[in-house]
Structure formats: C-alpha cells, structure tokens
Design an enzyme around this catalytic site. Sequence first.
Site: not given
Length: 239
Positions: A6, A48
């Site tokens: 991730h 992100h």
Amino acid sequence: MKVFAHRGFSGKYPENTMLAYRKAIEAKADGIELDIHESSDGKLVIIHDEKLVRTTGRDGVVSDYTLKELTSTRASHTFDDAYDVTIPSFEEYCDFASKGSFVTNVEIKTNNIWYQDIERKAVEMIRSFGLEDRIIFSSFNWISVMRAKQIAPEIECGFLYCDNKHIHLAGQAREAGIQYIHPDFKLLDDGIVADCREHGIGVNVWTINEESHMRQLIKWDVNAAITNYPDMCLRLLGR
Ligand code: G3P
Ligand code: MG
C-alpha cells in the site's frame, strides 16, 4: 492470496516514493498500490493527499505546482525528511514497472478534485509502457472507474469503497464489466466473500496491517491484501 504494498512499502519507507516501491518489490510483494493526481501542467504524479503538507511540508495542493516543481519536492516529511526522495511522476513509475513482472493497482484520486481527463492520460502512459495486463484501476469515484474501463476495456478495474452501502455489489460489478471490489477490511464478511465468488468477482482488501486481519483474509482466500507491511503478510503466507 496476493500481497500488494500500500503506497509501496509505506510501513518502513516514505509512502508513494520510488524507494518504497523498490523496497516492496525487494521484499517480494506481488504488487504495488499507488495514488495518482495531476500537476498544474496536466501531468500525472504519485502522491496520496491533494494537499502537499503531510508528506512534503509544502503549502498548497498538487494542482498548484508543475510536474518539474513536484518531482523536485522532497517527499519524506512523514519520516522527518530523513530520506532524499521526491514525488515520483507516473511516467518514472511506469518505466520502473515495465522492468519487472509485478501488478500495479493505480488508484485514481478523483474523489475530491476531478482532474480533466486523468483516466485517458493514465491509460496512454500505461499503454506506452506495455503495462496493460499488469494494471488494476480503482477509485472511490466510480465514474472514474467506468471511464477507465470504457477507454481501456483490456485493463482490469475495481470499485473502491469505504462505507457499507454496497452489500450486493458483486452482481453489479459483473454487469458493469468490472473485475474486482476493493472494500475496506471492516466491511467484509462471509456473505460478501461468497457473493463475489458466485459472481466471479475478485476481492482486493485494504488496508491490512494487523496479523489477525491478514489471517482472516488468507482464510477467505481473497485475491489480494493491500498492506503497509508486505513483509509481515508474506511471512504469514510462508513465502
Ligand atoms: O486503494 C486502497 C486504499 O489505498 C484506499 O485508501 O486513502 O489509502 O488511498 P487510501
Ligand atoms: Mg490509495
């Protein structure tokens, strides 16, 4: 079960950096999850948040800066700026991925800002590196998922979600030509796993950082666990 890192190996290295991707592959992860946004000059970058502050310490949002400015911005703020790493361009990442054989889950971050034509730009980049068969697109914005699927039917896609409204999603995903669901772990149960199996829909689950959650996913035999700690998950799998 596959193991996807991730934001790269973000449990140990600055998230969404080439270092975190390289370390994930060195740890033998099967794939990498990353998040794409657009710069002010319309290029794809990997980060992100829309806001730069958490990972870089800079003010403003991604779309305030050019590709050149972003790719020269240090991206280790979550590690006290200890690493000399910068925001990667999606092109740099695709070049890296083209030299390996791992899968990439490209999360299109259009849930807050709707970047003009980001899906087409991502597909063009992926095709230019011949990565089509090793990509899974996902997004919390399902219009983005459907747009990606329409532009590139050959690329697999998943519906990403974090609320509990989607109990019967497997049938809808199948009808829409979508290959996966990407639920938050806490929303998954035996019924959803069975429903997905029945409809031929794969399940990629996030963000799995606890051993007990990893064990549960191994039991369910989902397609992939998306984790900040690929090493931990691989160890439990005996790999
Ligand atoms: O794609 C899985 C996961 O990354 C979704 O949430 O906020 O970490 O991008 P987030
Ligand atoms: Mg993500």
